[in-house]
Design an enzyme around this catalytic site. Structure first.
Site, PDB file in Angstrom:
ATOM      1  N   HIS A 185     -33.174 -55.575  29.770  1.00 32.17           N
ATOM      2  CA  HIS A 185     -32.144 -54.264  30.787  1.00 32.17           C
ATOM      3  C   HIS A 185     -32.751 -52.803  30.887  1.00 32.17           C
ATOM      4  O   HIS A 185     -31.930 -52.136  30.140  1.00 32.17           O
ATOM      5  CB  HIS A 185     -30.649 -55.423  30.589  1.00 32.17           C
ATOM      6  CG  HIS A 185     -30.308 -56.702  30.452  1.00 32.17           C
ATOM      7  ND1 HIS A 185     -30.706 -57.708  28.973  1.00 32.17           N
ATOM      8  CD2 HIS A 185     -29.820 -57.199  30.889  1.00 32.17           C
ATOM      9  CE1 HIS A 185     -30.119 -58.563  29.436  1.00 32.17           C
ATOM     10  NE2 HIS A 185     -30.050 -58.345  31.002  1.00 32.17           N
ATOM     11  N   HIS A 210     -25.512 -54.692  27.199  1.00 26.08           N
ATOM     12  CA  HIS A 210     -26.728 -55.532  27.670  1.00 26.08           C
ATOM     13  C   HIS A 210     -28.088 -54.473  27.802  1.00 26.08           C
ATOM     14  O   HIS A 210     -29.175 -54.121  27.842  1.00 26.08           O
ATOM     15  CB  HIS A 210     -26.790 -56.147  28.916  1.00 26.08           C
ATOM     16  CG  HIS A 210     -26.459 -55.496  29.968  1.00 26.08           C
ATOM     17  ND1 HIS A 210     -24.957 -55.857  30.848  1.00 26.08           N
ATOM     18  CD2 HIS A 210     -27.042 -54.933  30.680  1.00 26.08           C
ATOM     19  CE1 HIS A 210     -24.498 -54.633  30.960  1.00 26.08           C
ATOM     20  NE2 HIS A 210     -25.782 -54.417  32.194  1.00 26.08           N
ATOM     21  N   ASP A 254     -19.698 -51.824  35.282  1.00 23.12           N
ATOM     22  CA  ASP A 254     -18.906 -51.913  36.546  1.00 23.12           C
ATOM     23  C   ASP A 254     -18.466 -53.401  36.218  1.00 23.12           C
ATOM     24  O   ASP A 254     -16.981 -53.736  36.173  1.00 23.12           O
ATOM     25  CB  ASP A 254     -20.005 -52.481  37.964  1.00 23.12           C
ATOM     26  CG  ASP A 254     -20.179 -50.890  38.571  1.00 23.12           C
ATOM     27  OD1 ASP A 254     -18.988 -50.373  39.170  1.00 23.12           O
ATOM     28  OD2 ASP A 254     -21.256 -51.276  38.565  1.00 23.12           O
ATOM     29  N   ASN A 262     -22.575 -47.178  39.993  1.00 21.64           N
ATOM     30  CA  ASN A 262     -24.113 -47.391  40.433  1.00 21.64           C
ATOM     31  C   ASN A 262     -24.138 -48.040  41.688  1.00 21.64           C
ATOM     32  O   ASN A 262     -25.103 -48.909  42.217  1.00 21.64           O
ATOM     33  CB  ASN A 262     -25.504 -48.170  39.649  1.00 21.64           C
ATOM     34  CG  ASN A 262     -24.836 -49.437  39.054  1.00 21.64           C
ATOM     35  OD1 ASN A 262     -24.499 -50.256  39.390  1.00 21.64           O
ATOM     36  ND2 ASN A 262     -25.752 -49.061  37.529  1.00 21.64           N
ATOM     37  N   ILE A 302     -24.084 -51.687  41.915  1.00 22.92           N
ATOM     38  CA  ILE A 302     -25.018 -52.919  41.727  1.00 22.92           C
ATOM     39  C   ILE A 302     -24.333 -53.732  40.633  1.00 22.92           C
ATOM     40  O   ILE A 302     -23.778 -53.280  39.765  1.00 22.92           O
ATOM     41  CB  ILE A 302     -26.180 -52.121  41.748  1.00 22.92           C
ATOM     42  CG1 ILE A 302     -27.027 -52.191  43.506  1.00 22.92           C
ATOM     43  CG2 ILE A 302     -27.006 -53.784  41.369  1.00 22.92           C
ATOM     44  CD1 ILE A 302     -26.987 -52.799  44.073  1.00 22.92           C
ATOM     45  N   HIS A 305     -31.495 -54.674  37.475  1.00 22.62           N
ATOM     46  CA  HIS A 305     -30.057 -54.880  36.627  1.00 22.62           C
ATOM     47  C   HIS A 305     -31.398 -55.230  34.611  1.00 22.62           C
ATOM     48  O   HIS A 305     -31.261 -54.473  33.840  1.00 22.62           O
ATOM     49  CB  HIS A 305     -29.661 -56.084  36.672  1.00 22.62           C
ATOM     50  CG  HIS A 305     -29.083 -56.580  35.329  1.00 22.62           C
ATOM     51  ND1 HIS A 305     -27.951 -55.758  34.764  1.00 22.62           N
ATOM     52  CD2 HIS A 305     -28.460 -57.495  34.725  1.00 22.62           C
ATOM     53  CE1 HIS A 305     -27.285 -55.738  34.014  1.00 22.62           C
ATOM     54  NE2 HIS A 305     -27.640 -57.417  34.306  1.00 22.62           N
ATOM     55  N   GLU A 334      -2.531 -59.492  25.624  1.00 22.90           N
ATOM     56  CA  GLU A 334      -3.555 -60.349  24.886  1.00 22.90           C
ATOM     57  C   GLU A 334      -4.447 -60.248  24.515  1.00 22.90           C
ATOM     58  O   GLU A 334      -5.660 -60.154  23.272  1.00 22.90           O
ATOM     59  CB  GLU A 334      -2.566 -62.134  24.037  1.00 22.90           C
ATOM     60  CG  GLU A 334      -1.648 -62.442  24.542  1.00 22.90           C
ATOM     61  CD  GLU A 334      -0.043 -62.756  25.444  1.00 22.90           C
ATOM     62  OE1 GLU A 334       0.545 -62.828  25.396  1.00 22.90           O
ATOM     63  OE2 GLU A 334      -1.378 -61.734  26.646  1.00 22.90           O
ATOM     64  N   HIS A 386       3.207 -74.511  25.775  1.00 28.72           N
ATOM     65  CA  HIS A 386       3.398 -73.747  24.189  1.00 28.72           C
ATOM     66  C   HIS A 386       3.156 -74.787  23.167  1.00 28.72           C
ATOM     67  O   HIS A 386       3.374 -74.362  22.164  1.00 28.72           O
ATOM     68  CB  HIS A 386       4.567 -73.280  24.435  1.00 28.72           C
ATOM     69  CG  HIS A 386       5.279 -71.797  25.958  1.00 28.72           C
ATOM     70  ND1 HIS A 386       4.325 -71.325  26.811  1.00 28.72           N
ATOM     71  CD2 HIS A 386       5.396 -70.929  24.830  1.00 28.72           C
ATOM     72  CE1 HIS A 386       4.707 -70.223  26.721  1.00 28.72           C
ATOM     73  NE2 HIS A 386       5.123 -69.939  25.717  1.00 28.72           N
ATOM     74  N   ARG A 413       6.713 -72.461  13.848  1.00 23.86           N
ATOM     75  CA  ARG A 413       7.955 -72.205  14.801  1.00 23.86           C
ATOM     76  C   ARG A 413       9.691 -72.435  13.647  1.00 23.86           C
ATOM     77  O   ARG A 413      10.294 -71.703  13.433  1.00 23.86           O
ATOM     78  CB  ARG A 413       8.510 -71.805  15.852  1.00 23.86           C
ATOM     79  CG  ARG A 413       9.617 -71.233  16.775  1.00 23.86           C
ATOM     80  CD  ARG A 413      10.053 -72.099  17.968  1.00 23.86           C
ATOM     81  NE  ARG A 413      11.088 -71.604  18.608  1.00 23.86           N
ATOM     82  CZ  ARG A 413      12.384 -71.941  19.643  1.00 23.86           C
ATOM     83  NH1 ARG A 413      11.402 -73.179  19.777  1.00 23.86           N
ATOM     84  NH2 ARG A 413      12.862 -71.582  19.697  1.00 23.86           N
TER      85      ARG A 413
END
Length: 662
Positions: A28, A68, A155, A185, A187, A259, A407, A469, A516
């Site tokens: 890359h 990358h 990005d 960039n 892109i 890229h 989270e 849940h 629980r």
């Protein structure tokens, strides 16, 4: 150092990257070609590092979130003199066994703090590192801890949802030593960013309380000035660097192919002509190479001064700092935990499962001051804050991080805390939300980071909240992760033992999974032997003859297996119950131990309020299973267990069926 020399140094990054990518046949190039000037100015003018001692505790950390583009980092490490990233290793970029992998993840001894494949994870790791730095500085003083966290950001890192969580939380915490370099960039691999985004990204940071500077990312003087401003500002900084992807490769500049589109020798030849580069493949001209090696001198001087300060610190402070940064635990923790276990066994009281975990954590907080807790808006139901003060913009010594309803960021910043060192991170939430942490959990396992992921609300036993849940499938998913210890204790004694295992475990993360509901005390043996350490053990042996049935279970369902055993024993069927808090640890035991526990030739029945997937390994194809076959429902916990047939009667019936067909 003249700007022209800096420009030549930036070109050294470009050509080393292109040469490695050409040799590998892939890579890359967009990041190393587009961010070369940024990396050069950072290393030459501002970065605090010493290749002779890559893991010096007070070094700056560099995170490549757009992982990358790892050749940017490899080129930087090679040119500045890191021994593990030799030229021979660079020549083997992306080859099996090379230190220069496609996505290098984590290798501090090589200068690789962390890079990430899943975009957004790296900036969240950087957030965790910045929290660790601020906390350790408050604990030990700025004379021993005073460094910065720098992140190269693409990005994709800012478009992924975790990116917004990071931006909000870092701004709220006013982490002034955190700086992002955004490779703006315009892109992505899919084409121009305007295809999928129209917001003012820089303004998003400003709204969240960041210091923002927008510059030409190829202007050396502008980069330097922006970094100076960032270092002076008490807020986290985002330097928006407008760059050209694949700069120097005319055929790909500014295009989506920049890229990772395939490079050819002709591209390198054209780039050399354009930039006046005379070096052969993998050969940096001597003057430029020498300029790069000089960049390490300020860091070497800083490290020597730091070492003198550490040596001059009083004995207790120096010993505590060195122990903490080495990851060694204080001697008192194990005796305290074992005394706690003995007391629990003697008292024999039922307790809410997640409460037993918070009791252990509270016991350890004073003994192990490096423990820090992140919790995603569930302080009250998980109760893992207890005596801890909050880490916030006003109190860096606090050890409880209010992560908000984030989270994704919580799991990833916990990885950053662990990667930084000097901190033992806990990430606490409900098991149903482990899917939100899943990318971070996978990266923790892959990188071998000792994060403690703590989960409550582990089954249909939570009751009326309903199937969203009730994480019936998530135990199987976590158990499938390589290098992740998954532990589901059956009572408070097993909880103490699982916590002991978790604190001993340094080569990867653990998932501590609690119910629980209230669970009875099943273990009354409180001695120093940790029976959970072998993953599974015979909790109740068969009586009245040779064992015929083996009932296997974990967590809240072990009590059901014990009740079923009573019935089978009363019918004259010698039956054993095996508690299996950690499959991975059991898998690692010698075959003869596993055989004794599982009972060769016996009818095996497993009971767990989760799906069957994975249990076949232990019960065999002919084994019985009492558990879930689909999602849960809303209703009282006891009614749900009856509704789904997770009862002692169902376990007895499965055992009888197995005996009848044997």
């Amino acid at each position: 150092m003249e700007a022209a020399t800096l420009q030549e140094m930036a070109h050294a990054i470009r050509f080393l990257a292109v040469d490695a990518i050409l040799a590998a046949g892939e890579g890359h190039q967009g990041v190393p070609l587009g961010m070369a000037e940024i990396a050069t100015v950072l290393a030459a003018r501002h970065l605090r590092f010493d290749p002779v001692d890559p893991t010096w505790p007070d070094r700056d950390r560099v995170v490549v979130s757009n992982g990358h583009g790892s050749m940017l980092l490899y080129a930087l490490l090679n040119l500045t003199g890191y021994a593990k990233i030799s030229l021979d290793e660079v020549k083997r970029f992306r080859e099996l066994g090379s230190h220069c992998a496609g996505h290098p993840e984590y290798d501090p001894a090589a200068g690789i703090e962390t890079t990430t494949g899943p975009l957004g994870q790296g900036i969240a790791n950087a957030l965790g590192m910045a929290i660790a730095e601020a906390h350790l500085a408050a604990r030990f003083g700025a004379d021993l801890v005073d460094h910065r966290i720098w992140a190269f950001v693409g990005d994709g890192c800012l478009q992924e949802g975790v990116g917004q969580e990071v931006i909000q939380l870092a701004g709220h915490l006013r982490l002034g030593k955190l700086t992002f370099f955004w490779d703006d960039n315009a892109i992505t691999d899919d084409g121009a960013t305007r295809l999928s985004i129209s917001e003012d990204v820089a303004e998003r940071f400003r709204v969240a309380g960041w210091h923002v500077v927008e510059i030409d990312g190829h202007d050396l003087a502008a980069i330097d000035a922006a970094i100076v401003l960032a270092k002076a500002d008490p807020r986290p900084s985002m330097i928006a660097c407008r760059t050209t992807i694949a700069r120097g490769v005319a055929r790909l500049e500014g295009q989506r192919g920049g890229h990772s589109g395939k490079l050819f020798p002709a591209d390198r030849d054209a780039m050399a002509a354009a930039f006046g580069w005379t070096g052969a493949a993998f050969a940096t001209p001597a003057g430029i190479a020498a300029a790069w090696r000089v960049t390490a001198e300020p860091g070497r001087t800083a490290r020597a001064a730091w070492s003198s300060r550490l040596a001059g610190a009083d004995t207790d402070r120096r010993a505590l700092f060195e122990r903490t940064m080495a990851g060694d635990l204080p001697a008192a923790w194990r005796p305290a935990l074992q005394a706690h276990k003995a007391r629990l066994a003697d008292e024999g009281q039922a307790a809410f499962s997640i409460q037993t975990s918070s009791d252990v954590a509270a016991l350890l907080y004073d003994i192990v001051p490096e423990m820090m807790v992140g919790c995603a808006d569930l302080e009250a139901p998980t109760n893992h804050k207890r005596q801890l003060a909050a880490f916030d913009a006003a109190d860096r010594a606090g050890r409880y991080i209010h992560c908000g309803v984030r989270e994704h960021a919580m799991g990833s910043l916990a990885n950053g805390l662990a990667a930084h060192g000097g901190v033992i991170p806990l990430a606490v939430t409900y098991l149903p939300f482990s899917d939100y942490e899943r990318p971070a959990m996978r990266m923790a396992a892959l990188m071998g980071l000792p994060v403690k992921f703590v989960f409550s609300h582990d089954s249909i036993g939570i009751g009326k909240n309903g199937p969203t849940h009730q994480p019936v499938e998530m135990l199987a998913g976590l158990r499938a992760l390589p290098n992740m210890l998954v532990m589901r204790p059956a009572d408070a004694v097993e909880t103490a033992e699982c916590w002991e295992i978790a604190l001993d475990h340094r080569t990867g993360p653990v998932s501590l999974i609690f119910a629980r509901q209230q669970l009875p005390m099943l273990r009354r043996d409180g001695g120093p032997d940790n029976r959970c350490r072998r993953g599974a053990y015979v909790l109740a042996e068969a009586e009245g003859g040779v064992r015929r049935v083996t009932l296997l279970s974990t967590g809240s369902e072990v009590q059901i297996a014990l009740a079923a055993r009573e019935t089978l024993q009363a019918e004259g069927v010698p039956t054993a119950v095996v508690s299996m808090p950690c499959w991975d640890l059991f898998e690692a035991q010698p075959a003869d131990y596993r055989a004794v526990v599982l009972g060769p030739g016996t009818v095996r029945v497993a009971v767990e309020a989760a799906v069957k997937f994975g249990w076949e390994r232990w019960i065999g194809e002919a084994g019985g299973f009492v558990g879930m076959t689909g999602f849960g429902a809303s209703g009282p916990a006891d009614a749900l267990y009856r509704h789904f047939g997770i009862t002692a009667e169902a376990v007895v019936a499965a055992a009888r069926a197995g005996l009848a067909s044997a």
